[in-house]
Scaffold this motif. Structure first.
Motif, PDB file in Angstrom:
ATOM      1  N   PRO A  33       0.792  -1.224   0.000  1.00 44.43           N
ATOM      2  CA  PRO A  33       0.000   0.000   0.000  1.00 44.43           C
ATOM      3  C   PRO A  33       0.825   1.276   0.000  1.00 44.43           C
ATOM      4  O   PRO A  33       0.313   2.329  -0.408  1.00 44.43           O
ATOM      5  CB  PRO A  33      -0.845  -0.118   1.275  1.00 44.43           C
ATOM      6  N   LEU A  34       2.081   1.218   0.430  1.00 44.75           N
ATOM      7  CA  LEU A  34       2.927   2.419   0.432  1.00 44.75           C
ATOM      8  C   LEU A  34       3.933   2.408  -0.719  1.00 44.75           C
ATOM      9  O   LEU A  34       4.907   3.165  -0.707  1.00 44.75           O
ATOM     10  CB  LEU A  34       3.661   2.555   1.770  1.00 44.75           C
ATOM     11  N   ASP A  35       3.683   1.587  -1.710  1.00 48.51           N
ATOM     12  CA  ASP A  35       4.566   1.570  -2.880  1.00 48.51           C
ATOM     13  C   ASP A  35       4.640   2.962  -3.494  1.00 48.51           C
ATOM     14  O   ASP A  35       3.616   3.627  -3.695  1.00 48.51           O
ATOM     15  CB  ASP A  35       4.027   0.574  -3.911  1.00 48.51           C
ATOM     16  N   ASP A  57       7.963  -2.253   5.358  1.00 41.22           N
ATOM     17  CA  ASP A  57       7.268  -3.526   5.186  1.00 41.22           C
ATOM     18  C   ASP A  57       6.023  -3.385   4.325  1.00 41.22           C
ATOM     19  O   ASP A  57       5.576  -4.350   3.693  1.00 41.22           O
ATOM     20  CB  ASP A  57       6.869  -4.103   6.545  1.00 41.22           C
ATOM     21  N   GLN A  58       5.442  -2.195   4.303  1.00 42.72           N
ATOM     22  CA  GLN A  58       4.247  -1.951   3.498  1.00 42.72           C
ATOM     23  C   GLN A  58       4.575  -1.340   2.133  1.00 42.72           C
ATOM     24  O   GLN A  58       3.691  -0.815   1.460  1.00 42.72           O
ATOM     25  CB  GLN A  58       3.260  -1.070   4.266  1.00 42.72           C
ATOM     26  N   GLY A  62      -5.328  -6.350  -0.944  1.00 42.44           N
ATOM     27  CA  GLY A  62      -5.074  -5.597  -2.171  1.00 42.44           C
ATOM     28  C   GLY A  62      -3.642  -5.647  -2.630  1.00 42.44           C
ATOM     29  O   GLY A  62      -3.314  -5.130  -3.700  1.00 42.44           O
ATOM     30  N   GLY A  63      -2.765  -6.255  -1.830  1.00 45.73           N
ATOM     31  CA  GLY A  63      -1.372  -6.383  -2.246  1.00 45.73           C
ATOM     32  C   GLY A  63      -0.414  -6.102  -1.104  1.00 45.73           C
ATOM     33  O   GLY A  63      -0.671  -5.239  -0.266  1.00 45.73           O
TER      34      GLY A  63
END
Length: 400
Positions: free
Chosen positions: A4-6, A28-29, A356-357
């Motif tokens: 989610p923090l890509d 980690d996110q 969601g990934g």
């Protein structure tokens, strides 16, 4: 799919535990975390026994996965300029440097805002800057002592003690990561950056008093502070015939099922135990019933009995027992990886899941300065400029 923090870039000027826990959570996110270290590196590299190679302690490895390391001497103008160049293109800047020192280096929010108006600036500090303790140094045990954590043990067992882990660092680091997530969400709506201050003392004072303010919530107080159930000396894993067991019969259904399970159905009519309130007011007596009952059978026998009665119960695990816990193995909590310098290591799975990934490409914890050259190149420095910075000591890379 990525985490989610890509796409979120984080410049991490933190050391020891409280900051690295925050930035590991972001990494980690899926966030791209650049760990900026002084010459010599994060002291956590050396603060634990059992390392295989210098400057790569087990604690450092656990708290700094999914990050890249660059060594900059920000006492040198070129090193400080390089750090500011990294910050100029970052989404988040996190530090646990004392505010006065940060301001002297020109790394406070007001100084950096013209450089990057969209920057989320997060300062993890020991004490809020408006109070008299501001700019004092502190580590986890000092905050445990100040915030009442140690005091809960005095109420429970007669002497103040520390929780035998850096709990205040963990909690404050997680609050900081949460706050950064909030700020990133607001930036998506407003387009502007944010300055966040996360003080350890106030965070832990809130944590302790939310639990134990009790009757002193009211003005004037309706009674003493503290939750007597949690402050009982028997609030602990209780001895069985062959080990320990923890039970928690809270509501009436669970408590009455517990009384039936231990062969004491008459206690359901005992005025001390008839309601949740009466059991709370008579917590010591309720614990005495539990202590006396559990000593009569083995842990396995009680677990089977309580499972059939649907009474909340769980076995006691030592730290080493966790390595073989069947549930943790079911969910794939433990994994192994081949670290490029440390060999085979055990790692923990990220406990939170996003359908969601999740981050797919896991990075091992970096050696000191392992990515100095590549990070400087990404920031726009040419090969000759990088070589000059390495020669002058403004930047350093890992030893060959």
């Amino acid at each position: 799919m990525p985490g989610p923090l890509d796409g979120v870039k984080v410049v991490d000027l933190t050391t020891v535990v409280v900051g690295p826990i925050c930035t590991r959570t972001l990494a980690d996110q899926g966030a791209e975390v650049i760990k900026v270290e002084a010459p010599g590196g994060d002291i956590l590299r050396y603060l634990a026994a059992g390392s295989r190679t210098p400057a790569m302690s087990g604690k450092f490895i656990n708290f700094n996965r999914n990050k890249r390391s660059i060594v900059l001497n920000i006492k040198e103008p070129e090193g400080l300029a390089a750090l500011k160049r990294l910050i100029a293109s970052a989404d988040v800047f996190v530090s646990n440097v004392r505010p006065a020192a940060l301001a002297r280096a020109g790394l406070d929010h007001e100084a950096l805002r013209p450089l990057n108006p969209r920057l989320i600036h997060c300062g993890i500090v020991a004490f809020g800057t408006d109070g008299r303790y501001a700019n004092r140094p502190a580590y986890d045990p000092i905050i445990q002592s100040l915030s009442g954590v140690a005091g809960t043990f005095e109420r429970a067992i007669g002497e103040p003690r520390f929780v035998p882990m850096v709990m205040t660092d963990h909690i404050t680091g997680l609050v900081a990561a949460q706050s950064i997530g909030f700020a990133l969400y607001r930036r998506e709506k407003t387009g502007t950056g944010e300055s966040i201050e996360v003080p350890m003392f106030e965070t832990m004072a809130s944590f302790v008093t939310s639990e134990h303010l009790g009757a002193k919530t009211f003005d004037p107080p309706e009674g003493p502070s503290g939750d007597d159930r949690l402050l009982s000396p028997d609030y602990r894993p209780l001895p069985t015939k062959d080990g320990y067991l923890t039970i928690r019969p809270n509501d009436n259904r669970q408590a009455f099922a517990f009384f039936d399970a231990i062969g004491r159905p008459e206690l359901k009519e005992d005025p001390r135990f008839r309601t949740a309130l009466s059991r709370t007011e008579n917590a010591a007596a309720f614990f005495t019933v539990q202590v006396e009952a559990l000593a009569q059978k083995t842990t396995a026998e009680w677990l089977e009995i309580f499972a059939k009665a649907d009474v909340p119960a769980g076995p006691y695990n030592s730290i080493d027992d966790l390595l073989d816990d069947p549930h943790l193995n079911d969910v794939g909590f433990w994994g192994f990886e081949d670290h490029p310098t440390e060999g085979r290591i055990r790692r923990t799975r990220v406990p939170v899941t996003f359908r969601g990934g999740m981050r797919q490409a896991m990075r091992p914890a970096p050696q000191l300065g392992a990515q100095t050259r590549e990070i400087l190149a990404e920031a726009g420095y040419g090969a000759e400029e990088i070589a000059a910075m390495l020669e002058s000591g403004a930047a350093q890379e890992k030893e060959a």
